[in-house]
Design a protein around this motif. Structure first.
Motif, mmCIF file in Angstrom:
data_model
loop_
_atom_site.group_PDB
_atom_site.id
_atom_site.type_symbol
_atom_site.label_atom_id
_atom_site.label_comp_id
_atom_site.label_asym_id
_atom_site.label_seq_id
_atom_site.Cartn_x
_atom_site.Cartn_y
_atom_site.Cartn_z
ATOM 1 N N GLN A 132 2.946 4.728 8.763
ATOM 2 C CA GLN A 132 2.550 3.635 9.645
ATOM 3 C C GLN A 132 1.025 3.554 9.721
ATOM 4 N N GLY A 133 0.370 4.714 9.742
ATOM 5 C CA GLY A 133 -1.087 4.749 9.773
ATOM 6 C C GLY A 133 -1.701 4.141 8.519
ATOM 7 N N GLN A 134 -1.056 4.358 7.384
ATOM 8 C CA GLN A 134 -1.563 3.777 6.137
ATOM 9 C C GLN A 134 -1.534 2.256 6.191
ATOM 10 N N LEU A 135 -0.544 1.700 6.861
ATOM 11 C CA LEU A 135 -0.462 0.253 6.989
ATOM 12 C C LEU A 135 -1.518 -0.282 7.932
ATOM 13 N N GLY A 136 -1.906 0.549 8.892
ATOM 14 C CA GLY A 136 -2.907 0.124 9.878
ATOM 15 C C GLY A 136 -4.306 0.098 9.315
ATOM 16 N N ASN A 137 -4.534 0.776 8.200
ATOM 17 C CA ASN A 137 -5.893 0.855 7.623
ATOM 18 C C ASN A 137 -6.227 -0.362 6.807
ATOM 19 N N VAL A 179 0.810 -1.216 0.000
ATOM 20 C CA VAL A 179 0.000 0.000 0.000
ATOM 21 C C VAL A 179 0.842 1.264 0.000
ATOM 22 N N LEU A 180 1.970 1.243 0.694
ATOM 23 C CA LEU A 180 2.809 2.441 0.740
ATOM 24 C C LEU A 180 3.398 2.727 -0.633
ATOM 25 N N GLU A 227 6.157 13.059 11.626
ATOM 26 C CA GLU A 227 4.764 13.022 11.179
ATOM 27 C C GLU A 227 4.627 12.195 9.901
ATOM 28 N N ALA A 228 5.577 12.333 8.992
ATOM 29 C CA ALA A 228 5.532 11.564 7.746
ATOM 30 C C ALA A 228 5.647 10.064 8.045
ATOM 31 N N LEU A 229 6.544 9.698 8.938
ATOM 32 C CA LEU A 229 6.702 8.298 9.328
ATOM 33 C C LEU A 229 5.417 7.781 9.973
ATOM 34 N N ASN A 230 4.854 8.570 10.874
ATOM 35 C CA ASN A 230 3.610 8.165 11.525
ATOM 36 C C ASN A 230 2.474 8.007 10.517
#
Length: 136
Positions: free
Chosen positions: A131-136, A28-29, A125-128
């Motif tokens: 990581q958030g994109q992977l959590g979705n 996804v990233l 913030e970019a790293l977070n």
């Protein structure tokens, strides 16, 4: 200020260390990164900016051929680490200027430290967000 910077840097490094080390089958990233570059490519084409088009096409090719979620996260984590190192260096320079007592140098070093701190915050913030994109 120093405590805040240290705490923020530690949290950023922990976030990088605690990342899952396995990439999912759905990258996804990489898809997100490719979509961003595709948008820039379309804009460059509309502007007839051939040099930019060529560079973006190479970047898109590299993403399509070599990109993994893990690599994107590792790159973002490296950016955070580099920014944290920059903040630490700027903090030391600022403290040296304080001990020297040169007001002009203190002001310059404070500005440099604030810039480095802002960059660290942006990279974190970019790293977070990744990581958030992977959590979705």
């Amino acid at each position: 200020m120093r405590h805040r910077l240290t705490k923020m840097g530690t949290m950023a490094l922990l976030a990088g260390v605690l990342l899952p080390l396995t990439a999912s089958a759905n990258e996804v990233l990489c898809e997100s990164k490719a979509a961003e570059i595709q948008e820039q490519l379309e804009h460059a084409q509309a502007q007839n900016n051939q040099h930019r088009v060529e560079g973006l096409e190479r970047a898109l090719n590299a993403i399509e051929n070599d990109c993994t979620n893990e690599r994107v996260l590792n790159d973002a984590t490296d950016e955070v680490k580099e920014s944290l190192q920059e903040v630490q260096e700027r903090q030391a320079e600022f403290e040296q200027a304080l001990s020297d007592g040169d007001e002009d140098d203190i002001r310059k070093r404070r500005v440099k430290l604030e810039e480095a701190t802002l960059e660290l915050e942006e990279d974190t913030e970019a790293l977070n967000a990744l990581q958030g994109q992977l959590g979705n």
